[in-house]
Write an enzyme that holds these catalytic residues in place. Structure first.
Site, PDB file in Angstrom:
ATOM      1  CB  SER A 115      -0.937   0.003   1.216  1.00  0.00           C
ATOM      2  OG  SER A 115      -1.871  -1.045   1.134  1.00  0.00           O
ATOM      3  CD  GLU A 239     -13.377   5.236  22.082  1.00  0.00           C
ATOM      4  OE1 GLU A 239     -14.397   4.649  21.692  1.00  0.00           O
ATOM      5  OE2 GLU A 239     -12.530   5.726  21.305  1.00  0.00           O
ATOM      6  CD  GLU A 330      -6.907   4.205   3.087  1.00  0.00           C
ATOM      7  OE1 GLU A 330      -6.067   3.333   2.838  1.00  0.00           O
ATOM      8  OE2 GLU A 330      -6.837   4.961   4.065  1.00  0.00           O
ATOM      9  CG  ASP A 336      -5.258  -4.321   2.945  1.00  0.00           C
ATOM     10  OD1 ASP A 336      -5.001  -4.969   1.924  1.00  0.00           O
ATOM     11  OD2 ASP A 336      -4.415  -4.097   3.833  1.00  0.00           O
ATOM     12  CG  ASP A 377      -4.072  -0.272  -2.121  1.00  0.00           C
ATOM     13  OD1 ASP A 377      -5.044  -1.029  -2.334  1.00  0.00           O
ATOM     14  OD2 ASP A 377      -3.567  -0.140  -0.987  1.00  0.00           O
ATOM     15  CG  HIS A 378      -2.934  -3.976  -2.877  1.00  0.00           C
ATOM     16  ND1 HIS A 378      -3.754  -4.847  -2.188  1.00  0.00           N
ATOM     17  CD2 HIS A 378      -2.459  -3.101  -1.948  1.00  0.00           C
ATOM     18  CE1 HIS A 378      -3.775  -4.529  -0.911  1.00  0.00           C
ATOM     19  NE2 HIS A 378      -2.992  -3.465  -0.735  1.00  0.00           N
TER      20      HIS A 378
END
Length: 526
Positions: A115, A239, A330, A336, A377-378
């Protein structure tokens, strides 16, 4: 959005427990007239296409990390099945983009890309080595001294220098490889924070990616994960009380980023994001997890914003700039990462959510002045086949057993953690097993983490100069085409003219048409 999330959690199990042997086939599809009419409509649409040759005021790049063509196909069917249809006939929002190309994804030094090298290509226009970010292939991974004078500049940075507002929205950490190439220059994608820098990098003056985020390019909107790399080890996470920042240099990068900016805000949960008024905000940083954001099926809809919600807030802020904007959106992590884990249900659910964001962006923008590009990206070694009737669940079983007499899912992996041999044979699969959200599809080769694929990925485009995306291109071409469409360096002399039509949003045109139709009887009677 909440409804889709709940379906994502529980709908897959329901889909997988139905007998699809006699799946419903629409009556009209049995007749030739249906397909002939459908073909004529598509042909008419093709003949009516006219390239928009104006300059793009706004640029939006949607990046589905790991979203190969097989993932797109499976996500399309899943989207339809979640809505109660067979699924194959469904269209994704990205499917409606009129221009399409293929992108060659290899890195300079590796056939199978990562990536970072790919992000450098599609964001900066220069192909790079595996694992390197925002630098040319003269830089070898992990060597700070090799990084000198090899920086390459992203389209985001060029847009900012041209006076546009710029933003990054991601479901992973904002310091991750794909968003990172927008602003960082580093020989190693893993240098998220200063504690990740090796001694050689510190000695030779290399900076971590989080530091570069706030120092290299003034980014107007930064939304995603990655809190821990911005705060010192003495800071408790707001958090998670047992979690602390990861910086060992004592720096609070959020405070440093806020310093000197007017109308700037930092938020860390959905409540804070919802409270942000775009009309009074010029800069916004929202970091919603210490590392990557949650998978959609795990997301707490009350405390964690969705990709679509983050993206909409970003557009509302950026669109106030009369010179336009550049936005990178994204869904890296979760498409991914789901594939890497061998769990197709997670990857495909994320891909459907990614498409929801693309569809919402279409409602918020106009094709007259905004170039929108969707790509990956792939790919991954994710396959989708076997014998299956129409409407078979995407994650369901083939209707015929394999030659070993055992069942198998139509979605499988070439390698990954799903590989399993018990007593010399692979395990059997049934609907109940495959329907679990934790189920790993079977893999042919054992790997701790499933690998990326090598084949081309798709590029979808619409808006000004979208016709530049055609054929089979090097991945680095994407940055060049986008820069040219907006007349950004090195294409300042592109000789494209802005659209002078007023750029009315399509939805507004529909409203105006409805008003005219409603008034037409009155106008005729005058």
């Amino acid at each position: 959005m909440a409804g889709l999330q709940n379906v994502a959690k529980f709908g897959l199990l329901l889909l997988l427990t139905v007998d699809w042997t006699w799946a419903f086939i629409p009556e009209q599809e049995l007749h030739s007239w249906y397909w002939n009419n459908k073909g004529k409509q598509a042909l008419h649409a093709s003949l009516s296409m006219t390239p928009n040759v104006h300059m793009a005021k706004n640029l939006i790049l949607f990046l589905g990390d790991g979203m190969g063509v097989t993932t797109v196909t499976a996500a399309r069917i899943l989207k339809g099945q979640l809505a109660g249809f067979n699924g194959e006939e469904t269209s994704l929002a990205m499917d409606t983009f009129p221009y399409l190309a293929l992108s060659k994804t290899y890195n300079v030094d590796q056939q199978m890309p990562d990536s970072a090298g790919t992000a450098t290509a599609y964001l900066c226009g220069v192909k790079a080595n595996y694992g390197t970010l925002g630098v040319s292939a003269s830089t070898r991974r992990g060597k700070c001294t090799a990084n000198v004078n090899n920086d390459v500049v992203s389209v985001l940075h060029r847009a900012k220098m041209a006076g546009k507002s710029v933003g990054i929205v991601t479901t992973t950490r904002v310091q991750h490889a794909s968003p990172g190439a927008s602003y960082a220059h580093t020989p190693d994608r893993g240098w998220y924070g200063n504690a990740d820098l090796p001694a050689e990098a510190v000695q030779n003056g290399c900076h971590d990616i989080a530091w570069q985020l706030i120092n290299n390019t003034e980014i107007n909107v930064i939304l995603g994960g990655g809190r821990q790399y911005m705060f010192p080890t003495t800071t408790t996470d707001p958090e998670y009380p047992t979690h602390r920042g990861a910086r060992t240099d004592g720096k609070n990068l959020v405070d440093e980023w806020l310093t000197g900016k007017s109308n700037a805000k930092y938020v860390w949960d959905k409540v804070g994001l919802d409270a942000v008024d775009p009309a009074n905000t010029d800069f916004l940083m929202g970091l919603f997890e210490p590392k990557d954001c949650q998978y959609e099926y795990q997301r707490n809809i009350n405390t964690d914003p969705s990709l679509t919600q983050m993206m909409e807030k970003a557009i509302r802020i950026l669109e106030r700039n009369p010179k336009g904007y550049y936005l990178f959106v994204e869904d890296e992590g979760r498409i991914d990462h789901g594939h890497h884990d061998g769990r197709a249900s997670r990857a495909l659910t994320e891909a459907v959510q990614f498409d929801v964001a693309i569809g919402r962006a279409a409602e918020l923008t106009s094709e007259l002045d905004t170039l929108s590009v969707v790509t990956a990206d792939h790919s991954h070694v994710f396959a989708f086949g076997g014998q299956s009737y129409r409407g078979n669940p995407v994650l369901g079983l083939s209707r015929e057993a394999a030659s070993d007499g055992k069942r198998y899912t139509t979605a499988v992996y070439g390698n990954g953690p799903g590989y399993k041999i018990i007593n010399g044979s692979r395990p059997d699969v049934n609907e109940s097993t495959a329907g679990k959200g934790t189920f790993r599809q079977q893999a042919a080769v054992p790997k701790r983490s499933e690998t990326h694929g090598i084949e081309d990925v798709a590029i979808f485009a619409k808006g000004p100069m979208a016709h530049l995306f055609h054929g089979v291109q090097e991945q680095s071409y994407i940055a060049h085409a986008m820069a040219y469409a907006a007349c950004l360096p090195p294409y300042e002399e592109c000789d494209l003219q802005p659209n002078r039509s007023g750029c009315l949003h399509p939805s507004l045109l529909v409203v105006l048409l409805g008003v005219l139709l409603a008034l037409s009887p009155l106008l005729r009677s005058v």
